[in-house]
Design a protein around this motif. Structure first.
Motif, short mmCIF file in Angstrom:
data_model
loop_
_atom_site.label_atom_id
_atom_site.label_comp_id
_atom_site.label_asym_id
_atom_site.label_seq_id
_atom_site.Cartn_x
_atom_site.Cartn_y
_atom_site.Cartn_z
N GLU A 145 -33.95 16.33 10.83
CA GLU A 145 -34.53 15.20 10.10
C GLU A 145 -35.09 15.66 8.75
O GLU A 145 -35.30 14.86 7.85
N ARG A 146 -35.35 16.97 8.63
CA ARG A 146 -35.89 17.51 7.38
C ARG A 146 -34.78 18.15 6.54
O ARG A 146 -35.05 18.96 5.66
N GLY A 147 -33.54 17.85 6.89
CA GLY A 147 -32.41 18.34 6.08
C GLY A 147 -32.02 19.77 6.40
O GLY A 147 -31.35 20.44 5.62
N MET A 148 -32.44 20.27 7.52
CA MET A 148 -32.09 21.65 7.90
C MET A 148 -31.36 21.65 9.24
O MET A 148 -31.10 20.60 9.83
N GLY A 149 -31.07 22.84 9.78
CA GLY A 149 -30.47 22.96 11.11
C GLY A 149 -29.18 22.18 11.21
O GLY A 149 -28.24 22.34 10.41
N GLY A 150 -29.12 21.31 12.20
CA GLY A 150 -27.91 20.55 12.47
C GLY A 150 -27.43 19.72 11.28
O GLY A 150 -26.24 19.46 11.13
N ALA A 151 -28.36 19.33 10.43
CA ALA A 151 -27.96 18.53 9.26
C ALA A 151 -27.06 19.34 8.34
O ALA A 151 -26.16 18.79 7.69
N VAL A 152 -27.28 20.64 8.29
CA VAL A 152 -26.42 21.50 7.48
C VAL A 152 -25.10 21.75 8.21
O VAL A 152 -24.02 21.66 7.64
N GLY A 153 -25.23 22.01 9.50
CA GLY A 153 -24.06 22.37 10.30
C GLY A 153 -23.04 21.26 10.41
O GLY A 153 -21.88 21.51 10.76
N GLN A 154 -23.44 20.04 10.14
CA GLN A 154 -22.50 18.92 10.25
C GLN A 154 -21.76 18.67 8.93
O GLN A 154 -20.90 17.79 8.87
N VAL A 155 -22.09 19.43 7.90
CA VAL A 155 -21.42 19.26 6.60
C VAL A 155 -20.80 20.60 6.19
O VAL A 155 -21.51 21.51 5.76
N PRO A 156 -19.48 20.76 6.39
CA PRO A 156 -18.86 22.06 6.12
C PRO A 156 -19.18 22.61 4.72
O PRO A 156 -19.39 23.82 4.56
N GLU A 157 -19.28 21.74 3.72
CA GLU A 157 -19.56 22.22 2.36
C GLU A 157 -20.92 22.91 2.28
O GLU A 157 -21.09 23.89 1.57
N TYR A 158 -21.91 22.35 2.99
CA TYR A 158 -23.24 22.98 2.99
C TYR A 158 -23.18 24.33 3.68
O TYR A 158 -23.81 25.29 3.27
#
Lengths: 436, 444
Positions: A145-158
């Protein structure tokens, strides 16, 4: 006794059993106990950036799925990354590494998606003497929810971007931990590889609600009447993890990317299965959270006994051996025909095979007046359901109908040659010359 | 000086005061919720399950166990009571080792059956402890049925008839209902007054009136009943006891085992119940085991159970025999009583060893004597008090598969009727099935 020494990305450990980044590796006290018990390495619980640490809930953090005797089959958690100060963790890592130079210590990291915080934390970790870092792109709750962890892992570009920052800013090996909460695990793995990752580790936990309290009408774990999705792990997730590992291992683009296997590893056999599908080592969490660190003793003796029996002298001998046998459905041999056979001496006459086949499948099992169960070869499609529901191991087996013999179900002789769907006459996409 | 196991003759209070409660507590402790979940998980949910076939009342065992495993103990109880309204007692007294559990596929496969009896008790206790009765009575039909005997067959028949809306009067010669459940089985199988509580719970269906002190032939004839009721169900049990036909049978201290058990079951204070230092029980059935084991539990120093045939012929199951020996009873096989010796009171029982050849028993001529202060005869019960006009063959009232006797409008079931095997559960099945036939007949 077989040599279990593991060399993963140049990181040596006395065995391939590491503890995954999680509560068991949150502090010096636990990690020392783990090393004393015999664990080959740990991935230290995820560190965040300098400053006030995150705060965890003070209600329950875990939910569980149990078998009848309260055997823990699946665990779900809503815990965040370490809630202890960064400096304290760094000091502890330094002390432990100094005292256990032969064990692997990897430090899991999660900071905001900007280059500077990654630079800062890598620099800090390098001072500890740790063997490598693992980028936590998987944690599915709270941090996402804070833009880290899984939020990064779900966007290959990140993934690619952050991995590249890390590779540019440290000499330490970089392992990218992947989330399973995506549709195609190959995409994030490819992104990690493009970013320069030395390895991937997977799976992180799966988004989940374990149970609903039907009195409170709220998901569990419930905190003051509310619940949130957590991350699911434990024996229940192993099949999902094995498939994702295999997808990466057999993907030509990522075939040479080292993998650290995670997801429900509970016994030596689980570990061997992950490694057969291409993992250089495995990481364990739920099993130790259930039984304590001592289980590694069983894993060590079990794996080495099995290796001795098979004649493997090093873990490298069997890593990835099963990968070539993972294929697409369309390449399975449709001319390989088997029939279920019920061993009457072993049969306890419970009739479960009959109920399953008669009610839900192919009506291919016969029940006699005196309660004997037998397979009707002219109806059996070899689905294996009877084998799976039979409570007696080895009572029902699948016997191959050899080439040239009659398949009573089709009335055809079994062809000797391999034949798959791509060339089958019923396949509308079949472009082979098949008489048309 | 207080009495002890060594006190000669027949004496009460042979044990420390607190020993009685312990000795006569539940033979099998009830399962707790977790134990029940684990035990239920062992059930394979067999297709056309052998356990259900083996149950005389055909309880859907796999289904009630599955209901327990999903946390629905009361639904499981309803499932049980649908077929067997005395499912609570049967869970305690059924010889499951020779019925459902004997044919459990896990018994066959690994010698360890699913604990069906204990699971049944878990479910039925759960509902009965809440005082919930799962059935409702149909609209009154205006028909009246007399049930003679408030034992398992009578209660089962009465309940089913009441469910169908008939008015039922149960007539019983004793002071309490329950029959052998109340008077005839070992105390440790029915603790905390369970037999009585079960009757009260059963009566919640409504439409059943109980009349005590009423016996056929004792100011009440079958003709009276058939004249005032639309149907009569005879469940009079076996009121007589076989004689030993051995010299000395009339000595003091020689008793019928059923009377001893009944007295024990009705005793308020077991420490006041006298028992011999040396007890000899003659017979090989469940009554013999119940008398022998309870004598031992009361504090008898030596209890011998003597059976005229071999172990494999014994009516008491192997499990019951093991229970007896585990409690300290000595079982002597292949010995028949020849004479009871004593002067006023029994002192010794003399036996002759036997051999069985081609089904025929004969004495070997070799004699031996066992000291005895008390002798309990448990060599079978006999039918008594059958009204004229009801056909009897081989000591049982003749009935067809619906429980109909030779006389129109009169049905019979339980131990008094032909076809059964003198088990509580069989009696329940017969009572239920007769009720179904009575209902069909009355409503035709």
């Amino acid at each position: 006794m077989a040599d279990l020494t593991s060399n993963f990305l140049g990181i040596k450990s006395p065995n391939p059993f590491w503890l995954a980044s999680a509560p068991p590796t949150d502090k010096e006290y636990n990690v020392r106990r783990a090393f004393e018990a015999g664990w080959g390495g740990v991935v230290w619980k995820t560190l965040g950036e300098e400053g006030p640490p995150v705060v965890n809930v003070n209600g329950p953090r875990y939910g569980a799925i149990h078998g009848a005797d309260r055997r823990l089959l699946g665990l779900n958690n809503i815990e965040l990354i370490t809630d202890r100060p960064l400096q304290q963790n760094l000091e502890e890592i330094t002390r432990v590494k100094k005292d256990y130079p032969d064990r692997a210590i990897i430090v899991s990291l999660m900071v905001p998606c900007e280059e500077q915080p990654w630079k800062d934390i890598l620099k800090a970790v390098e001072t500890t003497g740790a063997d490598g870092v693992e980028l936590n792109f998987g944690c599915p709750h709270g941090m996402a929810e804070r833009g880290m962890g899984g939020a990064v892992g779900q966007v290959p570009e990140y993934i690619e971007m952050v991995t590249r920052w890390c590779k540019e800013n440290t000499k330490m090996p970089v392992i990218v931990k992947l989330t399973p909460n995506i549709t195609d695990i190959r995409k994030p793995a490819e992104a990690a590889l493009r970013g320069g990752a030395d390895a991937v580790s997977l799976i992180n936990t799966i988004n989940s609600i374990t149970t609903v309290d039907l009195d409170a009408m709220a998901p569990e774990p419930t905190i003051d009447g509310k619940g949130t999705h957590g991350g699911y792990c434990g024996p229940a997730v192993k099949p999902i993890a094995l498939n994702m590992v295999a997808e990466i291992a057999r993907n030509p683009e990522t075939a040479n990317l080292p993998i650290s296997g995670i997801g429900g590893v509970t016994t030596w056999r689980d570990a061997a299965e992950f490694m057969a599908l291409g993992c250089g080592n495995v990481q364990v969490c739920t099993a130790v959270m259930t039984y304590g660190f001592k289980i590694v003793e069983e894993m060590i003796t079990g794996l080495s006994q099995w290796m001795d029996e098979k004649g493997y002298t090093s873990v490298d001998d069997f890593i990835g051996m099963a990968v070539p046998n993972v294929t697409d459905w369309q390449y399975l041999n449709l001319n390989f025909i088997t029939k279920a056979v019920i061993n009457q001496d072993a049969c306890i006459e419970c009739g479960r095979c009959y109920a399953a086949c008669e009610d839900t499948s192919h009506q291919a099992i016969e029940m006699s007046e005196d309660r004997k169960f037998s397979v009707k070869d002219d109806e059996c499609v070899a689905c294996n359901l009877c084998v799976n529901v039979c409570p007696v191991e080895g009572c029902i087996t699948m016997k191959q109908v050899m080439p040239g013999e009659l398949d009573e179900r089709t009335g055809q002789k079994v062809p000797a040659e391999y034949g798959n769907w791509t060339e089958h006459p019923n396949n509308p996409g079949n472009t082979c010359a098949s008489g048309k | 000086m207080p009495n002890s196991q060594m006190t000669p003759g027949i004496a009460p209070g042979r044990l420390p005061k607190d020993a009685y409660a312990k000795n006569f507590s539940d033979l099998h402790a009830p399962l707790d919720a977790h134990e029940a979940a684990v035990a239920a998980d062992r059930c394979y949910f067999c297709y056309d399950a052998p356990c259900q076939t083996a149950c005389p009342t055909s309880i859907d065992i796999p289904m009630f166990i599955r209901q327990i495993s999903t946390g629905l103990a009361e639904a499981a109880a309803t499932k049980i009571f649908e077929e067997n309204i005395l499912g609570g007692m049967c869970a305690r007294v059924c010889p499951t080792e020779t019925l459902c559990e004997e044919v459990c596929v896990r018994e066959v496969a690994e010698g360890k059956p699913v604990e069906i009896g204990r699971l049944q008790r878990y479910a039925t206790d759960a509902m009965m402890e809440k005082g919930v009765h799962p059935f409702e009575r149909a609209e009154p039909t205006g028909k009246k049925v007399a049930v003679v005997g408030a034992g398992p067959a009578g209660l089962s028949c009465a309940h089913r008839l009441a469910m169908h809306g008939h008015d039922v009067v149960i007539l019983d010669g004793r002071e309490k209902a329950g029959g052998l459940n109340e008077y005839g089985i070992a105390a440790y199988k029915s603790v905390n007054d369970f037999a009585h509580r079960e009757v009260e719970w059963l009566m919640q269906i409504g439409g059943i009136t109980m009349e005590y002190g009423k016996r056929l032939g004792d100011g009440m004839s079958l003709a009276d009943l058939t004249g005032s009721y639309d149907a009569v169900f005879l469940a009079i049990g076996l009121g007589g006891v076989n004689a030993l036909r051995a010299d000395g049978e009339d000595l003091d201290g020689v008793l019928d085992a059923v009377d001893f058990i009944a007295e024990l079951r009705q005793a308020d204070d077991l420490s006041k119940l006298p028992v011999g230092r040396n007890v000899v029980v003659i017979g090989g059935g469940m009554t013999a085991v119940d008398a022998a084991v309870q004598s031992k539990l009361l504090g008898a120093e030596h209890v011998s159970m003597v059976y005229r045939r071999g172990k494999e012929r014994m009516a008491a199951s192997e499990y019951e025999q093991e229970l007896a020996t585990a409690k300290g009873v000595t079982i002597i096989y292949n010995a028949q009583p020849v004479a009871i010796h004593g002067d006023g009171a029994v002192r010794e029982v003399e036996f002759e060893y036997t051999v069985e050849e081609d089904g025929k028993l004969r004495g070997t001529g070799e004699m031996f004597r066992i000291p005895a202060d008390q002798v309990f005869k448990a060599i079978g019960q006999t039918l008594e008090g059958v009204p004229d006009g009801v056909a009897v063959e081989r000591g049982k009232i003749v009935v067809n598969e619906h429980g109909r006797t030779s006389q129109d409008g009169v049905w019979a079931g339980g131990d008094c009727a032909s076809g059964g095997d003198d088990l509580t559960v069989t009696a329940v099945a017969e009572g239920r099935d007769a009720a179904i036939d009575i209902n069909a007949t009355l409503m035709a």
